[in-house]
Write a protein that holds these residues in place. Structure first.
Motif, PDB file in Angstrom:
ATOM      1  N   PRO A 245      13.140  60.276 -25.137  1.00 46.89           N
ATOM      2  CA  PRO A 245      13.757  61.353 -26.018  1.00 46.89           C
ATOM      3  C   PRO A 245      12.664  61.443 -26.851  1.00 46.89           C
ATOM      4  CG  PRO A 245      15.468  59.356 -25.857  1.00 46.89           C
ATOM      5  CD  PRO A 245      14.211  58.840 -25.019  1.00 46.89           C
ATOM      6  N   GLY A 246      12.327  62.855 -27.375  1.00 46.70           N
ATOM      7  CA  GLY A 246      11.558  63.317 -28.307  1.00 46.70           C
ATOM      8  C   GLY A 246      10.231  63.779 -27.599  1.00 46.70           C
ATOM      9  N   VAL A 247      10.355  64.000 -26.334  1.00 48.83           N
ATOM     10  CA  VAL A 247       9.086  64.420 -25.663  1.00 48.83           C
ATOM     11  C   VAL A 247       9.184  65.847 -25.026  1.00 48.83           C
ATOM     12  CG1 VAL A 247       7.493  63.761 -23.706  1.00 48.83           C
ATOM     13  CG2 VAL A 247       8.536  61.774 -25.014  1.00 48.83           C
ATOM     14  N   LEU A 435      16.247  44.513 -23.867  1.00 46.59           N
ATOM     15  CA  LEU A 435      15.673  45.179 -22.668  1.00 46.59           C
ATOM     16  C   LEU A 435      14.420  45.775 -23.129  1.00 46.59           C
ATOM     17  CD1 LEU A 435      18.790  47.512 -21.711  1.00 46.59           C
ATOM     18  CD2 LEU A 435      17.214  46.309 -20.187  1.00 46.59           C
ATOM     19  N   ASP A 436      13.902  45.872 -24.521  1.00 44.05           N
ATOM     20  CA  ASP A 436      12.527  46.301 -24.909  1.00 44.05           C
ATOM     21  C   ASP A 436      11.536  45.150 -24.642  1.00 44.05           C
ATOM     22  OD1 ASP A 436      13.374  48.831 -25.725  1.00 44.05           O
ATOM     23  OD2 ASP A 436      13.663  48.288 -27.875  1.00 44.05           O
ATOM     24  N   GLU A 437      11.903  43.938 -24.903  1.00 47.34           N
ATOM     25  CA  GLU A 437      11.222  42.930 -24.473  1.00 47.34           C
ATOM     26  C   GLU A 437      11.144  42.709 -23.174  1.00 47.34           C
ATOM     27  OE1 GLU A 437      12.175  38.167 -24.960  1.00 47.34           O
ATOM     28  OE2 GLU A 437      11.809  39.172 -26.930  1.00 47.34           O
ATOM     29  N   MET A 438      12.000  43.018 -22.362  1.00 46.26           N
ATOM     30  CA  MET A 438      12.194  42.544 -20.815  1.00 46.26           C
ATOM     31  C   MET A 438      11.340  43.521 -20.235  1.00 46.26           C
ATOM     32  SD  MET A 438      15.501  42.269 -18.202  1.00 46.26           S
ATOM     33  CE  MET A 438      15.954  44.023 -18.127  1.00 46.26           C
ATOM     34  N   LEU A 439      11.446  45.027 -20.332  1.00 46.31           N
ATOM     35  CA  LEU A 439      10.544  45.912 -19.764  1.00 46.31           C
ATOM     36  C   LEU A 439       9.278  46.059 -20.271  1.00 46.31           C
ATOM     37  CD1 LEU A 439      13.530  48.551 -19.448  1.00 46.31           C
ATOM     38  CD2 LEU A 439      12.722  47.245 -17.767  1.00 46.31           C
ATOM     39  N   PHE A 467      31.509  56.876 -17.094  1.00 47.83           N
ATOM     40  CA  PHE A 467      30.121  57.233 -17.316  1.00 47.83           C
ATOM     41  C   PHE A 467      29.308  56.487 -18.303  1.00 47.83           C
ATOM     42  CE2 PHE A 467      32.087  58.152 -21.345  1.00 47.83           C
ATOM     43  CZ  PHE A 467      31.112  58.342 -22.326  1.00 47.83           C
ATOM     44  N   ALA A 468      29.757  55.284 -18.777  1.00 47.77           N
ATOM     45  CA  ALA A 468      29.096  54.444 -19.765  1.00 47.77           C
ATOM     46  C   ALA A 468      27.871  53.655 -18.828  1.00 47.77           C
ATOM     47  CB  ALA A 468      30.282  53.212 -20.234  1.00 47.77           C
ATOM     48  N   TYR A 469      27.855  53.735 -17.558  1.00 50.39           N
ATOM     49  CA  TYR A 469      26.722  53.433 -16.860  1.00 50.39           C
ATOM     50  C   TYR A 469      25.374  54.019 -17.143  1.00 50.39           C
ATOM     51  CZ  TYR A 469      28.947  49.405 -14.345  1.00 50.39           C
ATOM     52  OH  TYR A 469      29.386  48.097 -14.046  1.00 50.39           O
ATOM     53  N   THR A 470      25.857  55.275 -17.320  1.00 47.80           N
ATOM     54  CA  THR A 470      24.474  56.129 -17.723  1.00 47.80           C
ATOM     55  C   THR A 470      24.471  56.371 -19.044  1.00 47.80           C
ATOM     56  OG1 THR A 470      26.102  58.105 -17.451  1.00 47.80           O
ATOM     57  CG2 THR A 470      24.449  57.442 -15.491  1.00 47.80           C
ATOM     58  N   GLY A 471      25.615  56.591 -19.841  1.00 51.49           N
ATOM     59  CA  GLY A 471      25.423  56.923 -21.254  1.00 51.49           C
ATOM     60  C   GLY A 471      24.809  55.802 -22.380  1.00 51.49           C
ATOM     61  N   ILE A 472      25.114  54.701 -21.918  1.00 53.63           N
ATOM     62  CA  ILE A 472      24.106  53.340 -22.596  1.00 53.63           C
ATOM     63  C   ILE A 472      22.874  53.687 -22.552  1.00 53.63           C
ATOM     64  CG2 ILE A 472      24.269  52.060 -20.583  1.00 53.63           C
ATOM     65  CD1 ILE A 472      24.577  51.033 -24.429  1.00 53.63           C
ATOM     66  N   LEU A 473      22.315  54.064 -21.633  1.00 54.46           N
ATOM     67  CA  LEU A 473      20.767  54.371 -21.507  1.00 54.46           C
ATOM     68  C   LEU A 473      20.252  55.237 -22.489  1.00 54.46           C
ATOM     69  CD1 LEU A 473      20.343  53.608 -17.775  1.00 54.46           C
ATOM     70  CD2 LEU A 473      19.604  52.073 -19.774  1.00 54.46           C
ATOM     71  N   ASN A 474      21.090  56.333 -22.905  1.00 52.67           N
ATOM     72  CA  ASN A 474      20.713  57.238 -23.709  1.00 52.67           C
ATOM     73  C   ASN A 474      20.485  56.729 -25.287  1.00 52.67           C
ATOM     74  OD1 ASN A 474      22.570  59.058 -21.577  1.00 52.67           O
ATOM     75  ND2 ASN A 474      21.121  60.371 -22.444  1.00 52.67           N
ATOM     76  N   ILE A 475      21.589  55.888 -25.323  1.00 56.93           N
ATOM     77  CA  ILE A 475      21.558  55.066 -26.900  1.00 56.93           C
ATOM     78  C   ILE A 475      20.510  54.367 -26.956  1.00 56.93           C
ATOM     79  CG2 ILE A 475      22.863  53.863 -28.627  1.00 56.93           C
ATOM     80  CD1 ILE A 475      24.048  56.761 -27.836  1.00 56.93           C
ATOM     81  N   LEU A 476      20.084  53.602 -25.926  1.00 57.99           N
ATOM     82  CA  LEU A 476      18.797  52.933 -25.879  1.00 57.99           C
ATOM     83  C   LEU A 476      17.486  53.440 -25.907  1.00 57.99           C
ATOM     84  CD1 LEU A 476      20.295  50.127 -23.388  1.00 57.99           C
ATOM     85  CD2 LEU A 476      20.051  49.850 -25.952  1.00 57.99           C
ATOM     86  N   GLY A 477      17.516  54.770 -25.431  1.00 53.20           N
ATOM     87  CA  GLY A 477      16.269  55.712 -25.618  1.00 53.20           C
ATOM     88  C   GLY A 477      15.427  55.258 -24.489  1.00 53.20           C
ATOM     89  N   LEU A 478      15.588  54.951 -23.204  1.00 55.00           N
ATOM     90  CA  LEU A 478      14.880  54.502 -22.277  1.00 55.00           C
ATOM     91  C   LEU A 478      14.954  55.713 -21.103  1.00 55.00           C
ATOM     92  CD1 LEU A 478      16.471  50.953 -21.687  1.00 55.00           C
ATOM     93  CD2 LEU A 478      14.213  51.700 -23.023  1.00 55.00           C
ATOM     94  N   PRO A 479      13.790  55.785 -20.571  1.00 52.94           N
ATOM     95  CA  PRO A 479      13.264  56.975 -19.465  1.00 52.94           C
ATOM     96  C   PRO A 479      14.141  56.280 -18.134  1.00 52.94           C
ATOM     97  CG  PRO A 479      11.559  55.687 -19.719  1.00 52.94           C
ATOM     98  CD  PRO A 479      12.342  55.126 -20.892  1.00 52.94           C
ATOM     99  N   LYS A 502      10.296  52.412 -23.072  1.00 49.85           N
ATOM    100  CA  LYS A 502      10.088  53.542 -23.755  1.00 49.85           C
ATOM    101  C   LYS A 502       8.651  54.224 -23.582  1.00 49.85           C
ATOM    102  CE  LYS A 502      13.237  52.564 -27.164  1.00 49.85           C
ATOM    103  NZ  LYS A 502      13.556  52.243 -28.768  1.00 49.85           N
ATOM    104  N   LEU A 503       8.431  55.455 -23.146  1.00 47.72           N
ATOM    105  CA  LEU A 503       7.221  56.145 -22.659  1.00 47.72           C
ATOM    106  C   LEU A 503       6.447  55.853 -21.364  1.00 47.72           C
ATOM    107  CD1 LEU A 503       5.943  56.392 -26.518  1.00 47.72           C
ATOM    108  CD2 LEU A 503       7.050  58.085 -25.314  1.00 47.72           C
ATOM    109  N   GLN A 504       7.362  55.090 -20.691  1.00 42.09           N
ATOM    110  CA  GLN A 504       6.885  54.638 -19.446  1.00 42.09           C
ATOM    111  C   GLN A 504       7.313  55.290 -18.223  1.00 42.09           C
ATOM    112  OE1 GLN A 504       4.398  52.324 -19.804  1.00 42.09           O
ATOM    113  NE2 GLN A 504       4.932  52.604 -22.095  1.00 42.09           N
TER     114      GLN A 504
END
Length: 533
Positions: A245-247, A435-439, A467-479, A502-504
Motif C-alpha cells: 500500500p501507498g506505492v 509475519l513482519d519478523e518471519m518474512l 474472503f478473509a483469506y485475502t482480506g487479512i493481507l490488506n490489513i497487514l499491508g503486505l504485497p 513490505k516493499l518486497q
C-alpha cells in the motif's frame, strides 16, 4: 476457554442457518437440463502472446498495433455475450489510436530502443476496471443512481499506462460499490466465469478477471481492499498483484476511501502472463517505483520459503478444500526439488481472527477522528442514504435497485458494534509482528487464496466471510501475487497467494515467473479441459 466455546457456537449457528437457506435456495433454483455452454477456443495467435511480446513485435513492425487491437476487439465481441465482462467499450477510438501508433513507429528515427524506453507498452490493448476514472467512460461501480456519470479525467494509474503507450479498449464490470466478491449489479447485470458460465468470476474486479481469462484482454488494471484483485485472478486462472500500500496511486476511483481504509487499498496489475506484472507495476507506480527496487535481480535459491495451509479453523470461514491443500503442498515440493530450498510449514493461531481483524480495521477512524462513510450512505448517493430494511422488502418483490449483498451489508451496519475489540486489536498486532519478523526482506509465504475454487452464482451469500483469506493481507499491508496453478478435474482454476514482506514486491513477482513455468500458467477456457500438472 470461554471465547473458544463462543466461537464454536457462532460457527455452528452460522453454518446451520447458512445450510438451511442454501438448501431452500437449491430447491427453488431453476435447473433446466441443458448442455453447458462453452466459450469458443482462441484461434488468433496474437491473443496467445504477452503484452511485453506484443509491444516488441509492434515496435519491430512485425505486426501493427491496428492488427493487435482489432484481434482483441474481435475476441471481446466473440466472448462478451457469454461472460458480460466488458460493460462499455471504446473500440472506435482505440482503433484510431492504434493507427496513430503505427504512424508514429513509421516516423520514428531513434530506433526500437528509444521506443522501448519511452513507450514500453506502445500499441498494446488495455482493459480498465469500471471503478477507475477513464476519460469519457462511465464511473458508476454498478450503482443505478450513478447511471450517466462519466469520467472527465484519467486515474493516475490509467494515465501512466496510457503514457506508456497502452490503448484502453473499455471498462469492466464490478460488484455493486466494489464491496462483494461476486461481480453483479442491477446496472450492468451479472458477469460469468469463462471456465464455467454457472460460476462467479469473483469481485470486485470480476469483469477484469473474466475478460482476461477469456483472452479478450491481455493486461488490465484492478484494485484490492479485501481481495478484489486476487479472488478474481484465482477464480479465473490469471495473474494479479496486490502492491504494498501507498506505492501505486488509488486516486480518482469510486467509491472513495474514508476513515483508515486508504491504508488498506491497493491498485495493481492483472494479466494473463507473469512477465507483464513487473513492467506494469513499474509504470503504474510512477515516481514511487524506486521504493520497490524492481530492477534488483532476485535469486530464488537465496529466499526463505514458508507455507501456511489454512487459517487454523476460523469460526467464520469454511475449511480449505483438499484439492487446494494438495496443490499448495505440491508447490512446496516443487520448490524444494527444483531450487534446493526448504519450505517451512508454520501455524499462526491469530489467523483464526482474520475476518474480525479486517472488519474491525476497516471501520476505524482516521488520525483526525473521521469515521468511514456508511455503506448505506454510498448506496443512496447522490441522494439520501438507503434504508436497508425498506430495500430488503423491495428486494423480496423484485423492486429494489440494489443487490442482496449490498442490502445485507447495510443491514449489518445497523447492528455493528461501534467500539473495537481490544482482543482483536491485540491479535492483529501480534500477527503483524510475527509475519513482519518471519518474512523480513527475503521471506516468501504460500497461503490459500480462498477455501474453494470458483463457487456457483449467488452461493457466496451462504459463505460471505470466506474472503478473509485475502482480506487479512490488506490489513497487514503486505504485497501479494496471485498465481494460477492449472485446472482441477472439473476444469476450474487452482491457485495460491504468494506473500512477501513490505516493499518486497519483486520477490513475489519473481516467484510468479517460476510458478508459471512450472505449472503452466493461464489455460484457454475454450480448449479441451485438462487437470493440474
Amino acid at each position: 476457554m470461554a471465547l473458544s466455546l463462543l466461537e464454536k457456537a457462532q460457527a455452528w449457528l452460522f453454518r446451520a442457518v447458512a445450510t438451511f437457506f442454501f438448501t431452500i435456495f437449491q430447491f427453488f433454483r431453476t435447473t433446466a437440463a441443458s448442455a453447458k455452454k462453452k466459450l469458443p477456443p482462441v484461434i488468433n495467435p496474437l491473443l496467445l502472446q504477452s503484452a511485453t511480446q506484443l509491444a516488441k513485435k509492434i515496435r519491430r513492425k512485425e505486426v501493427s498495433s491496428v492488427e493487435v487491437v482489432q484481434a482483441y476487439i474481435d475476441r471481446t465481441q466473440e466472448v462478451n455475450p457469454f461472460i458480460n465482462a466488458v460493460v462499455k467499450d471504446r473500440f472506435a477510438a482505440a482503433l484510431q489510436e492504434a493507427a496513430q501508433v503505427d504512424k508514429l513507429i513509421e516516423e520514428e528515427t531513434g530506433g526500437e530502443e528509444v521506443l522501448e524506453d519511452r513507450l514500453p507498452f506502445l500499441g498494446v490493448p488495455l482493459s480498465v476496471k469500471e471503478s477507475f476514472s477513464l476519460q469519457g467512460m462511465p464511473l458508476t461501480t454498478g450503482l443505478m443512481s450513478r447511471q450517466g456519470v462519466v469520467s472527465s479525467v484519467d486515474a493516475p494509474t490509467v494515465a501512466h499506462l496510457k503514457r506508456a503507450g497502452a490503448i484502453p479498449l473499455g471498462v469492466t464490470n464490478t460488484s455493486e460499490l466494489c464491496m462483494w466478491f461476486e461481480s453483479h449489479n442491477h446496472l450492468y447485470g451479472i458477469t460469468c466465469n469463462p471456465y464455467d458460465l454457472e460460476r462467479i468470476p469473483g469481485g470486485s474486479s470480476g469483469g477484469q478477471g473474466s475478460i482476461l481469462a477469456a483472452a479478450g484482454a491481455v493486461i488490465g488494471v484492478g484494485s484490492d481492499i479485501g481481495g478484489s484483485i486476487r479472488m478474481p485472478c484465482f477464480f479465473n486462472g490469471v495473474f494479479g498483484h496486490k502492491t504494498t500500500p501507498g506505492v501505486v496511486s488509488c486516486e480518482n476511483q469510486y467509491p472513495p476511501t474514508s476513515g483508515r481504509q486508504g491504508e488498506y487499498l491497493s491498485s495493481g496489475p492483472m494479466c494473463r502472463y507473469a512477465e507483464d506484472l513487473l513492467p506494469m507495476l513499474k509504470i503504474m507506480a510512477g515516481r514511487n517505483a524506486h521504493k520497490l527496487s524492481l530492477d534488483t535481480e532476485v535469486d530464488l535459491k537465496k529466499l526463505r520459503f514458508f507455507s501456511i495451509p489454512h487459517d487454523g479453523g476460523s469460526a467464520y470461514t469454511y475449511p480449505v478444500s483438499k484439492e487446494l491443500l494438495d496443490i499448495q503442498r505440491k508447490v512446496a515440493e516443487r520448490l524444494e526439488a527444483d531450487l534446493g530450498v526448504k519450505v517451512q510449514e508454520v501455524c499462526l493461531p491469530e489467523l483464526r481472527y482474520s475476518f474480525q481483524i479486517w472488519d474491525t480495521y476497516m471501520g476505524l477512524p482516521d488520525k483526525e477522528g473521521k469515521t468511514p462513510t456508511a455503506f448505506a450512505e454510498l448506496m443512496g448517493e447522490p441522494g439520501r442514504p438507503a434504508w436497508a430494511l425498506w430495500e430488503l422488502l423491495k428486494r423480496l418483490v423484485g423492486k429494489s435497485n440494489h443487490t442482496m449483498p449490498a442490502i445485507m451489508l447495510a443491514l449489518l451496519e445497523m447492528i455493528q458494534v461501534t467500539k473495537p475489540s481490544s482482543f482483536i486489536i491485540q491479535q492483529k498486532e501480534e500477527l503483524q509482528r510475527k509475519l513482519d519478523e518471519m518474512l523480513g526482506t527475503d521471506g516468501v509465504l504460500l497461503y490459500p487464496s480462498h477455501p474453494r475454487v470458483a463457487p456457483k452464482h449467488h452461493h457466496p451469500l451462504f459463505r460471505p466471510f470466506d474472503f478473509a483469506y485475502t482480506g487479512i493481507l490488506n490489513i497487514l499491508g503486505l504485497p501479494v501475487t496471485q498465481c494460477p496453478l492449472g485446472l482441477n478435474e472439473e476444469g476450474l482454476p487452482l491457485g495460491v497467494q504468494v506473500v512477501g514482506g513490505k516493499l518486497q514486491d519483486r520477490l513475489t513477482l519473481a516467484v510468479s515467473l517460476y510458478l508459471e513455468k512450472t505449472f503452466g500458467g493461464w489455460r484457454d477456457p475454450g480448449a479441451k479441459e485438462s487437470s493440474s500438472p
